[in-house]
Motif scaffolding. Structure first.
Motif, PDB file in Angstrom:
ATOM      1  N   VAL A   1      50.026  50.422  47.697  1.00 49.22           N
ATOM      2  CA  VAL A   1      51.410  50.845  47.455  1.00 49.22           C
ATOM      3  C   VAL A   1      52.383  49.918  48.180  1.00 49.22           C
ATOM      4  CG1 VAL A   1      53.113  52.656  47.914  1.00 49.22           C
ATOM      5  CG2 VAL A   1      50.882  53.250  46.963  1.00 49.22           C
ATOM      6  N   PHE A   2      52.151  49.696  49.464  1.00 49.50           N
ATOM      7  CA  PHE A   2      53.047  48.828  50.236  1.00 49.50           C
ATOM      8  C   PHE A   2      52.968  47.382  49.754  1.00 49.50           C
ATOM      9  CE2 PHE A   2      52.660  52.263  53.498  1.00 49.50           C
ATOM     10  CZ  PHE A   2      54.015  52.542  53.598  1.00 49.50           C
ATOM     11  N   GLY A   3      51.741  46.910  49.448  1.00 51.79           N
ATOM     12  CA  GLY A   3      51.573  45.524  49.019  1.00 51.79           C
ATOM     13  C   GLY A   3      52.240  45.234  47.681  1.00 51.79           C
TER      14      GLY A   3
ATOM     15  N   LYS B   1      45.695  48.803  55.992  1.00 56.11           N
ATOM     16  CA  LYS B   1      44.432  48.083  55.810  1.00 56.11           C
ATOM     17  C   LYS B   1      44.725  46.599  55.608  1.00 56.11           C
ATOM     18  CE  LYS B   1      39.983  48.553  53.490  1.00 56.11           C
ATOM     19  NZ  LYS B   1      39.200  49.318  52.496  1.00 56.11           N
ATOM     20  N   GLU B   2      43.790  45.754  56.060  1.00 59.93           N
ATOM     21  CA  GLU B   2      43.996  44.311  56.006  1.00 59.93           C
ATOM     22  C   GLU B   2      44.110  43.762  54.596  1.00 59.93           C
ATOM     23  OE1 GLU B   2      41.661  45.914  57.512  1.00 59.93           O
ATOM     24  OE2 GLU B   2      41.581  45.398  59.644  1.00 59.93           O
ATOM     25  N   VAL B   3      43.668  44.517  53.602  1.00 57.44           N
ATOM     26  CA  VAL B   3      43.711  44.039  52.221  1.00 57.44           C
ATOM     27  C   VAL B   3      45.138  43.787  51.756  1.00 57.44           C
ATOM     28  CG1 VAL B   3      43.867  46.294  51.075  1.00 57.44           C
ATOM     29  CG2 VAL B   3      42.634  44.408  49.958  1.00 57.44           C
ATOM     30  N   ALA B   4      46.133  44.310  52.482  1.00 57.04           N
ATOM     31  CA  ALA B   4      47.534  44.040  52.149  1.00 57.04           C
ATOM     32  C   ALA B   4      47.870  42.554  52.256  1.00 57.04           C
ATOM     33  CB  ALA B   4      48.456  44.853  53.050  1.00 57.04           C
ATOM     34  N   LEU B   5      47.017  41.769  52.918  1.00 53.28           N
ATOM     35  CA  LEU B   5      47.208  40.317  52.968  1.00 53.28           C
ATOM     36  C   LEU B   5      47.196  39.709  51.570  1.00 53.28           C
ATOM     37  CD1 LEU B   5      44.996  39.284  56.015  1.00 53.28           C
ATOM     38  CD2 LEU B   5      47.472  39.026  55.822  1.00 53.28           C
ATOM     39  N   ALA B   6      46.533  40.364  50.633  1.00 51.57           N
ATOM     40  CA  ALA B   6      46.498  39.868  49.258  1.00 51.57           C
ATOM     41  C   ALA B   6      47.898  39.804  48.668  1.00 51.57           C
ATOM     42  CB  ALA B   6      45.603  40.768  48.406  1.00 51.57           C
TER      43      ALA B   6
ATOM     44  N   TRP C   1      49.514  34.474  37.345  1.00 51.87           N
ATOM     45  CA  TRP C   1      49.035  33.721  38.499  1.00 51.87           C
ATOM     46  C   TRP C   1      49.118  34.568  39.765  1.00 51.87           C
ATOM     47  CZ3 TRP C   1      45.920  29.884  38.421  1.00 51.87           C
ATOM     48  CH2 TRP C   1      45.954  28.934  37.391  1.00 51.87           C
ATOM     49  N   MET C   2      50.207  35.328  39.896  1.00 52.93           N
ATOM     50  CA  MET C   2      50.353  36.201  41.060  1.00 52.93           C
ATOM     51  C   MET C   2      49.270  37.289  41.065  1.00 52.93           C
ATOM     52  SD  MET C   2      54.509  36.594  41.098  1.00 52.93           S
ATOM     53  CE  MET C   2      54.528  37.770  42.456  1.00 52.93           C
ATOM     54  N   ALA C   3      49.003  37.869  39.896  1.00 52.99           N
ATOM     55  CA  ALA C   3      47.961  38.884  39.799  1.00 52.99           C
ATOM     56  C   ALA C   3      46.596  38.285  40.104  1.00 52.99           C
ATOM     57  CB  ALA C   3      47.961  39.510  38.405  1.00 52.99           C
ATOM     58  N   LEU C   4      46.372  37.054  39.663  1.00 54.47           N
ATOM     59  CA  LEU C   4      45.105  36.378  39.935  1.00 54.47           C
ATOM     60  C   LEU C   4      44.919  36.161  41.435  1.00 54.47           C
ATOM     61  CD1 LEU C   4      42.657  35.083  38.507  1.00 54.47           C
ATOM     62  CD2 LEU C   4      43.904  32.927  38.516  1.00 54.47           C
ATOM     63  N   GLY C   5      45.986  35.718  42.105  1.00 48.57           N
ATOM     64  CA  GLY C   5      45.908  35.541  43.549  1.00 48.57           C
ATOM     65  C   GLY C   5      45.719  36.854  44.280  1.00 48.57           C
ATOM     66  N   LEU C   6      46.409  37.896  43.806  1.00 45.98           N
ATOM     67  CA  LEU C   6      46.301  39.221  44.410  1.00 45.98           C
ATOM     68  C   LEU C   6      44.880  39.756  44.318  1.00 45.98           C
ATOM     69  CD1 LEU C   6      48.099  41.664  45.562  1.00 45.98           C
ATOM     70  CD2 LEU C   6      47.996  42.530  43.224  1.00 45.98           C
TER      71      LEU C   6
ATOM     72  N   SER D   1      42.011  38.150  43.456  1.00 46.95           N
ATOM     73  CA  SER D   1      40.984  37.280  44.038  1.00 46.95           C
ATOM     74  C   SER D   1      40.933  37.423  45.554  1.00 46.95           C
ATOM     75  CB  SER D   1      41.254  35.818  43.662  1.00 46.95           C
ATOM     76  OG  SER D   1      41.221  35.654  42.260  1.00 46.95           O
ATOM     77  N   THR D   2      42.105  37.480  46.188  1.00 41.87           N
ATOM     78  CA  THR D   2      42.140  37.623  47.641  1.00 41.87           C
ATOM     79  C   THR D   2      41.594  38.976  48.077  1.00 41.87           C
ATOM     80  OG1 THR D   2      44.098  36.202  47.723  1.00 41.87           O
ATOM     81  CG2 THR D   2      43.613  37.509  49.678  1.00 41.87           C
ATOM     82  N   ALA D   3      42.011  40.032  47.382  1.00 39.68           N
ATOM     83  CA  ALA D   3      41.514  41.365  47.717  1.00 39.68           C
ATOM     84  C   ALA D   3      40.000  41.444  47.554  1.00 39.68           C
ATOM     85  CB  ALA D   3      42.197  42.416  46.841  1.00 39.68           C
ATOM     86  N   MET D   4      39.471  40.775  46.527  1.00 38.62           N
ATOM     87  CA  MET D   4      38.039  40.798  46.278  1.00 38.62           C
ATOM     88  C   MET D   4      37.279  39.967  47.294  1.00 38.62           C
ATOM     89  SD  MET D   4      36.485  42.413  43.647  1.00 38.62           S
ATOM     90  CE  MET D   4      35.945  43.313  45.098  1.00 38.62           C
ATOM     91  N   ALA D   5      37.849  38.802  47.663  1.00 34.68           N
ATOM     92  CA  ALA D   5      37.176  37.918  48.614  1.00 34.68           C
ATOM     93  C   ALA D   5      37.009  38.578  49.977  1.00 34.68           C
ATOM     94  CB  ALA D   5      37.957  36.615  48.756  1.00 34.68           C
ATOM     95  N   MET D   6      37.908  39.510  50.307  1.00 36.61           N
ATOM     96  CA  MET D   6      37.874  40.146  51.622  1.00 36.61           C
ATOM     97  C   MET D   6      36.753  41.169  51.758  1.00 36.61           C
ATOM     98  SD  MET D   6      41.966  40.599  52.338  1.00 36.61           S
ATOM     99  CE  MET D   6      41.743  41.092  54.048  1.00 36.61           C
ATOM    100  N   VAL D   7      36.081  41.526  50.676  1.00 38.29           N
ATOM    101  CA  VAL D   7      35.026  42.546  50.748  1.00 38.29           C
ATOM    102  C   VAL D   7      33.684  42.007  50.261  1.00 38.29           C
ATOM    103  CG1 VAL D   7      36.619  44.470  50.554  1.00 38.29           C
ATOM    104  CG2 VAL D   7      35.691  43.466  48.475  1.00 38.29           C
TER     105      VAL D   7
END
Length: 235
Positions: A34-36, A65-70, A192-197, A199-205
């Motif tokens: 929600v915040f991200g 949670k750290e996933v907000a970095l995405a 592109w933004m959704a792809l970065g979002l 991919s980053t969220a997935m890479a973290m787990v």
């Protein structure tokens, strides 16, 4: 609009997201998302107040949670694409509030861990085992997307990785990378933004950084990547 409405409804009813909503320990993914996502919507590299608001939202997301970095990755991609190349000073200036928010979170995280012993996960981890688990995790999550009707608590075992699933996972990564490269000129800024979002969220787990857990995949970790997938397909 109809496609976006259908995808929003699909995301809301996606069975794999049940764990994030029903289980109290999974609520952190919902709150961080929600915040991200709010930060992604609010941020504008040409408006200082919006940049500050987005930074505050990211900070609260990181507290969940750290996933907000995405969201930071998605914002960076969007700012890079929408801001004129000759306006670098303004583009970098827009990220000053975000940098402050990240630094503040980093200090809080360091203060929380300072003086505490960090326990290593049981069992030995090698580069090979880490790659096997990461590959298997990709395969597990890809399978969970196409087989959403069987959510379960125990999904794989980190200490007994499956070689054939790891190969399948690396194949998924190669195929996704190839298709993205082929379609790179047709993708919109939001895609592109959704792809970065996602991919980053997935890479973290993917267990690249070992933690004291024994499951390879979990339904709640798909919350933000599935939202990113819906945004990617919507345009």
């Amino acid at each position: 609009r109809s496609v976006a409405a259908i995808l929003a409804g699909t995301f809301a009813a996606f069975p794999r997201l049940t764990e994030s909503v029903a289980w109290i320990s999974g609520r952190t993914d919902v709150a961080a998302a929600v915040f991200g996502l709010s930060a992604v919507l609010v941020f504008q590299s040409t408006d200082r107040r919006r940049s500050v608001t987005a930074a505050i939202l990211v900070f609260f997301g990181l507290l969940c949670k750290e996933v907000a970095l995405a969201a930071v990755v998605a914002i960076a991609i969007g700012a890079w694409q929408t801001t004129a190349a000759d306006d670098r000073r303004r583009r970098l200036g827009a990220f000053i509030p975000m940098s402050v928010a990240l630094a503040a979170y980093g200090m809080l995280r360091w203060a929380g861990l300072h003086g505490r012993a960090i326990e290593s996960p049981p069992g030995s981890t090698t580069v090979t085992s880490t790659l096997l688990v990461a590959g298997e995790a990709v395969a597990r999550y890809a399978t969970m997307l196409v087989d959403p009707l069987r959510p379960r608590l125990q999904i794989g075992n980190v200490y007994r990785p499956s070689a054939w699933l790891a190969v399948l996972g690396f194949g998924v990564v190669v195929l996704a990378g190839f298709l993205t490269w082929r379609q790179r000129r047709r993708l919109s800024g939001y895609q592109w933004m959704a792809l970065g979002l996602g991919s980053t969220a997935m890479a973290m787990v993917l267990h690249i950084v070992p933690f004291d857990v024994n499951v390879v995949a979990a339904d709640r970790f798909l919350y933000l990547p599935v939202a990113a997938l819906a945004i990617f397909v919507a345009p």
